[in-house]
Design a protein around this motif. Structure first.
Motif, PDB file in Angstrom:
ATOM      1  N   GLU A 190     -53.117 153.420  28.661  1.00 17.16           N
ATOM      2  CA  GLU A 190     -52.200 154.445  29.187  1.00 17.16           C
ATOM      3  C   GLU A 190     -51.089 154.740  28.183  1.00 17.16           C
ATOM      4  O   GLU A 190     -50.544 155.841  28.146  1.00 17.16           O
ATOM      5  CB  GLU A 190     -51.562 153.937  30.489  1.00 17.16           C
ATOM      6  CG  GLU A 190     -52.569 153.663  31.600  1.00 17.16           C
ATOM      7  CD  GLU A 190     -52.048 152.648  32.619  1.00 17.16           C
ATOM      8  OE1 GLU A 190     -50.852 152.272  32.535  1.00 17.16           O
ATOM      9  OE2 GLU A 190     -52.834 152.245  33.489  1.00 17.16           O
ATOM     10  N   THR A 191     -50.746 153.722  27.355  1.00 18.18           N
ATOM     11  CA  THR A 191     -49.634 153.849  26.407  1.00 18.18           C
ATOM     12  C   THR A 191     -50.064 153.301  25.051  1.00 18.18           C
ATOM     13  O   THR A 191     -50.677 152.221  24.985  1.00 18.18           O
ATOM     14  CB  THR A 191     -48.416 153.038  26.898  1.00 18.18           C
ATOM     15  OG1 THR A 191     -48.099 153.450  28.225  1.00 18.18           O
ATOM     16  CG2 THR A 191     -47.213 153.249  26.001  1.00 18.18           C
ATOM     17  N   ASN A 204     -52.292 144.188  30.632  1.00 16.76           N
ATOM     18  CA  ASN A 204     -53.081 143.850  29.435  1.00 16.76           C
ATOM     19  C   ASN A 204     -52.601 144.654  28.237  1.00 16.76           C
ATOM     20  O   ASN A 204     -52.497 145.889  28.310  1.00 16.76           O
ATOM     21  CB  ASN A 204     -54.561 144.148  29.676  1.00 16.76           C
ATOM     22  CG  ASN A 204     -55.144 143.270  30.773  1.00 16.76           C
ATOM     23  OD1 ASN A 204     -55.722 142.237  30.495  1.00 16.76           O
ATOM     24  ND2 ASN A 204     -54.966 143.671  32.022  1.00 16.76           N
ATOM     25  N   ILE A 205     -52.313 143.956  27.141  1.00 15.17           N
ATOM     26  CA  ILE A 205     -51.820 144.594  25.919  1.00 15.17           C
ATOM     27  C   ILE A 205     -52.751 144.234  24.771  1.00 15.17           C
ATOM     28  O   ILE A 205     -53.110 143.063  24.600  1.00 15.17           O
ATOM     29  CB  ILE A 205     -50.389 144.134  25.585  1.00 15.17           C
ATOM     30  CG1 ILE A 205     -49.435 144.464  26.743  1.00 15.17           C
ATOM     31  CG2 ILE A 205     -49.897 144.776  24.293  1.00 15.17           C
ATOM     32  CD1 ILE A 205     -48.024 143.926  26.554  1.00 15.17           C
ATOM     33  N   VAL A 259     -44.353 137.099  37.390  1.00 17.49           N
ATOM     34  CA  VAL A 259     -44.479 138.037  36.266  1.00 17.49           C
ATOM     35  C   VAL A 259     -44.475 139.453  36.833  1.00 17.49           C
ATOM     36  O   VAL A 259     -45.480 139.933  37.360  1.00 17.49           O
ATOM     37  CB  VAL A 259     -45.770 137.764  35.463  1.00 17.49           C
ATOM     38  CG1 VAL A 259     -45.896 138.744  34.310  1.00 17.49           C
ATOM     39  CG2 VAL A 259     -45.778 136.331  34.950  1.00 17.49           C
ATOM     40  N   ASP A 260     -43.328 140.117  36.723  1.00 17.26           N
ATOM     41  CA  ASP A 260     -43.253 141.497  37.223  1.00 17.26           C
ATOM     42  C   ASP A 260     -42.831 142.462  36.119  1.00 17.26           C
ATOM     43  O   ASP A 260     -42.538 143.615  36.368  1.00 17.26           O
ATOM     44  CB  ASP A 260     -42.308 141.600  38.436  1.00 17.26           C
ATOM     45  CG  ASP A 260     -40.930 141.027  38.145  1.00 17.26           C
ATOM     46  OD1 ASP A 260     -40.698 140.589  36.991  1.00 17.26           O
ATOM     47  OD2 ASP A 260     -40.091 141.004  39.068  1.00 17.26           O
ATOM     48  N   TRP A 261     -42.788 141.969  34.883  1.00 12.41           N
ATOM     49  CA  TRP A 261     -42.590 142.840  33.733  1.00 12.41           C
ATOM     50  C   TRP A 261     -43.084 142.124  32.469  1.00 12.41           C
ATOM     51  O   TRP A 261     -43.212 140.902  32.438  1.00 12.41           O
ATOM     52  CB  TRP A 261     -41.127 143.275  33.556  1.00 12.41           C
ATOM     53  CG  TRP A 261     -40.117 142.148  33.478  1.00 12.41           C
ATOM     54  CD1 TRP A 261     -39.361 141.673  34.505  1.00 12.41           C
ATOM     55  CD2 TRP A 261     -39.774 141.355  32.324  1.00 12.41           C
ATOM     56  NE1 TRP A 261     -38.565 140.627  34.066  1.00 12.41           N
ATOM     57  CE2 TRP A 261     -38.794 140.425  32.734  1.00 12.41           C
ATOM     58  CE3 TRP A 261     -40.190 141.340  30.992  1.00 12.41           C
ATOM     59  CZ2 TRP A 261     -38.227 139.488  31.866  1.00 12.41           C
ATOM     60  CZ3 TRP A 261     -39.631 140.414  30.118  1.00 12.41           C
ATOM     61  CH2 TRP A 261     -38.659 139.501  30.558  1.00 12.41           C
ATOM     62  N   ARG A 298     -40.693 148.319  27.801  1.00 16.02           N
ATOM     63  CA  ARG A 298     -41.025 147.555  29.004  1.00 16.02           C
ATOM     64  C   ARG A 298     -42.302 148.131  29.616  1.00 16.02           C
ATOM     65  O   ARG A 298     -42.472 149.337  29.699  1.00 16.02           O
ATOM     66  CB  ARG A 298     -39.881 147.653  30.018  1.00 16.02           C
ATOM     67  CG  ARG A 298     -40.260 146.972  31.325  1.00 16.02           C
ATOM     68  CD  ARG A 298     -39.196 147.073  32.390  1.00 16.02           C
ATOM     69  NE  ARG A 298     -39.780 146.678  33.674  1.00 16.02           N
ATOM     70  CZ  ARG A 298     -39.153 146.029  34.629  1.00 16.02           C
ATOM     71  NH1 ARG A 298     -37.892 145.709  34.483  1.00 16.02           N
ATOM     72  NH2 ARG A 298     -39.778 145.718  35.746  1.00 16.02           N
ATOM     73  N   PHE A 299     -43.206 147.230  29.999  1.00 12.81           N
ATOM     74  CA  PHE A 299     -44.431 147.630  30.696  1.00 12.81           C
ATOM     75  C   PHE A 299     -44.465 146.884  32.025  1.00 12.81           C
ATOM     76  O   PHE A 299     -44.052 145.721  32.083  1.00 12.81           O
ATOM     77  CB  PHE A 299     -45.663 147.281  29.869  1.00 12.81           C
ATOM     78  CG  PHE A 299     -45.655 147.870  28.477  1.00 12.81           C
ATOM     79  CD1 PHE A 299     -45.822 149.227  28.276  1.00 12.81           C
ATOM     80  CD2 PHE A 299     -45.459 147.054  27.372  1.00 12.81           C
ATOM     81  CE1 PHE A 299     -45.813 149.759  26.997  1.00 12.81           C
ATOM     82  CE2 PHE A 299     -45.458 147.579  26.095  1.00 12.81           C
ATOM     83  CZ  PHE A 299     -45.631 148.936  25.903  1.00 12.81           C
ATOM     84  N   PRO A 300     -45.016 147.392  33.095  1.00 20.74           N
ATOM     85  CA  PRO A 300     -45.508 148.777  33.158  1.00 20.74           C
ATOM     86  C   PRO A 300     -44.327 149.712  33.358  1.00 20.74           C
ATOM     87  O   PRO A 300     -43.225 149.309  33.626  1.00 20.74           O
ATOM     88  CB  PRO A 300     -46.414 148.751  34.393  1.00 20.74           C
ATOM     89  CG  PRO A 300     -45.838 147.669  35.246  1.00 20.74           C
ATOM     90  CD  PRO A 300     -45.225 146.649  34.325  1.00 20.74           C
TER      91      PRO A 300
END
Length: 634
Positions: free
Chosen positions: A595-596, A344-345, A177-179, A632-634
């Motif tokens: 942050e967003t 985390n969302i 999991v890199d996005w 897209r995060f992060p």
């Protein structure tokens, strides 16, 4: 799950329990780890074993007796009645031998459970059955009863489904999991058709799937490549039951989805109630319903209930935690933990940050929250709601003035949330002499929705919960509340009778019994139409609130068009949504702060102005997305 995985899991569990506790089988059912044992009575003796296992294995854990280790149902029934005090008011015992469970329905479940679960453990020690406890609603609810009966009938098929889901959830992620991406499928720069897709390299999660009030045919963009085909979606999360979030969930099952829906128990019941009514209204108005009642039942059958605060695996790389949102019964702020500590969302859903008469205020305390998708319904610069005491005082004044003119006050209200809030306000006002005692008629689904509230008092505000649990103090049982169950004939009698108060669906005057009340009471200047909830753009409620007195009743009665002569009033302060100040506080008091933030669920102005304010005030990245954007995060 492979034999190797099962063996490893069995070994891990065996290693964690004392040697005298026998583990015969271990398997996953949905997010739960189920341990079968020949020694259920021994497991029950140790009050800490379950919590220790859950902590160590980081899973929700259920203990089930292996077949043949229990007393007979007749022996078990006698023993349960011997152990549980009579005051608990046991109504029914339902034994399920395939899973070794007994379902105990009682008026006072707390007395069946006992302090720290002591009585439940005593029951299992005595009979070998795993006991589950449910509450008998203080007000009879056909919805709660039907859902419980239906799930009981479907228990075996549901177990097979949960085993299938368990295998999917607890498999190893195939990719790193890199996005993580969020795609907006509705609800951006508009109120309604809430729908979002969370996408990782391994998983697709749909959050909400609602309709748009006053805009038939405007549905979420489920056909786009990110979401299609629908059977590529791994799970659905429902934040709450209002139709702008839940109405089209059954449609998913019509077009190939067959996975789980995660939500709270009361939201499951309310979703069933509201979607079945949605079909009924469509049919009465001559529209083709978008799905059948069979698909509503499928959605209920596929729901996996989640309690506030429980960390729940919903995919190999996503954990879900739901928290009180303070909006309506069972509504949830949904926190998604993606990957192994990767991101985390938070989805706010609809929130009310301050406590109300019905609910504690929304939770905004998370260990981590890098991004938030946030509602902006009242996000405009001047969207400040009147103080609750002032609002209630104003409602008293309007009702008193209407009563003095020998008129009736009609309040369009959502069946779920605003109606119950108003019922509490009116009951107290009559009890304390602030308004005259008169009949309060409940039209539409309001009575049934209220009954569901009483079935789940643990989701209500602390003080109210206690009152509901004591029958002589339950405010919803006041004599003034009367159900309109005699159709149009009864409405005509009420309209020609003494002054009264009418709470009627639909809350935005988009159909339902409120149309009859407009026709019967609208042309008389002595009556009052009182708005206490949000009126979305495009709805008849918004047009009337904005000053339109010539209205169309869509062919009802003798004339299609009607001139309203009644007094029109609006009182803010009863909304289930936070106002501008509440939204700012919700973000400002978060620690850590996201942050967003994506500002959604508000019209163009509301999302734009809230987005600007949060950026300027807290120096966070904010966006006012359009539908069909991907972040897209992060």
């Amino acid at each position: 799950m492979s034999d190797h995985d099962n063996t490893t899991l069995h070994d891990r569990v065996t290693a964690e329990v004392p040697p005298e506790l026998d583990v015969t089988d271990v398997q996953y059912e949905g997010p739960d780890l189920v341990i079968y044992t020949n020694t259920p009575r021994e497991f029950a003796k140790d009050g800490d074993i379950l919590s220790t296992l859950a902590r160590t294995l980081r899973k929700r854990v259920t203990i089930r007796p292996a077949p043949g280790t229990q007393s007979s149902p007749s022996e078990a029934e006698a023993k349960i009645h011997e152990i549980v005090p009579d005051d608990a008011g046991i109504q029914n015992l339902d034994f399920h031998s395939t899973v070794g469970e007994v379902l105990i329905e009682a008026k006072k479940p707390g007395l069946v459970i006992g302090s720290y679960g002591q009585t439940l453990r005593e029951i299992t020690q005595a009979i070998g059955w795993n006991a589950e406890v449910i509450r008998t609603p203080p007000i009879e609810s056909s919805t709660v009863e039907n859902v419980r009966n239906f799930l009981t009938q479907e228990r075996d098929e549901r177990r097979e489904f949960l085993e299938r889901v368990g295998e999917q959830i607890h498999g190893e992620p195939t990719k790193d999991v890199d996005w993580v991406r969020v795609t907006t499928l509705g609800c951006c720069r508009e109120v309604g058709r809430a729908s979002f897709l969370i996408h990782t390299p391994n998983t697709k999660i749909l959050v909400d799937c609602g309709d748009k009030p006053g805009a038939e045919g405007e549905v979420p963009y489920l056909h786009v490549p990110e979401a299609a085909p629908l059977n590529s979606i791994d799970a659905v999360v429902l934040t709450h039951a209002h139709l702008d979030h839940s109405a089209l969930l059954p449609l998913l099952f019509k077009y190939g989805y067959d996975g789980p829906i995660y939500t709270t128990e009361p939201t499951r019941d309310l979703m069933g109630l509201l979607t079945l009514d949605y079909l009924s209204v469509a049919s009465k108005e001559g529209r083709t319903p978008p799905y059948s009642s069979e698909q509503v039942r499928k959605a209920i059958k596929r729901t996996i209930p989640v309690k506030y605060g429980d960390v729940t695996d919903i995919a190999p790389d996503i954990k879900l935690t739901m928290h009180n949102a303070g909006h309506i019964l069972g509504s949830a702020v949904s926190h998604f933990h993606v990957g192994n500590g990767f991101y985390n969302i938070v989805f706010s859903g609809d929130i009310h940050y301050e406590p109300t008469r019905l609910f504690n205020g929304a939770v905004n305390d998370f260990p981590r929250a890098e991004a938030m998708i946030m509602e902006s319904t009242y996000g405009r610069r001047n969207d400040y709601q009147t103080d609750t005491d002032e609002s209630e005082q104003r409602v008293h004044e309007i009702i008193n003035e209407t009563y003095e003119q020998d008129g009736t006050t009609v309040i369009p209200a959502f069946a779920v949330g605003r109606s119950q809030e108003l019922m509490l306000v009116l009951e107290e006002a009559m009890r304390e002499g602030d308004i005259p005692t008169m009949p309060i008629y409940l039209d539409g689904m309001i009575r049934e929705a209220t009954a569901i509230h009483t079935a789940y008092p643990e989701y209500l505000r602390d003080g109210l919960r206690q009152r509901i649990l004591h029958e002589d103090e339950n405010p919803f049982l006041a004599d003034q509340f009367q159900q309109v169950d005699g159709g149009q004939e009864m409405r005509e009698e009420i309209a020609s009778d003494d002054p009264s108060i009418i709470l009627s669906t639909s809350g935005m005057v988009t159909g339902g019994p409120i149309m009859s009340w407009l026709e019967l009471l609208g042309p008389d200047a002595d009556n009052t139409l009182l708005f206490v909830g949000y009126q979305a753009e495009g709805t008849l409620g918004r047009r009337i609130e904005s000053g339109r007195t010539e209205v169309s009743l869509n062919g009802r009665g003798n004339a299609d068009r009607l001139t309203l002569a009644c007094r029109i009033e609006s009182v803010s302060g009863f909304s289930g949504h936070a106002d501008r100040a509440g939204l700012e506080e919700f973000v400002g008091e978060m620690n850590p702060r996201p942050e967003t933030i994506l500002c959604v669920h508000g019209d163009d102005q509301a999302t734009d102005q809230l987005s600007s304010a949060l950026y300027q005030k807290y120096n966070v990245r904010t966006y006012q997305p359009k539908n069909l954007e991907t972040f897209r995060f992060p």
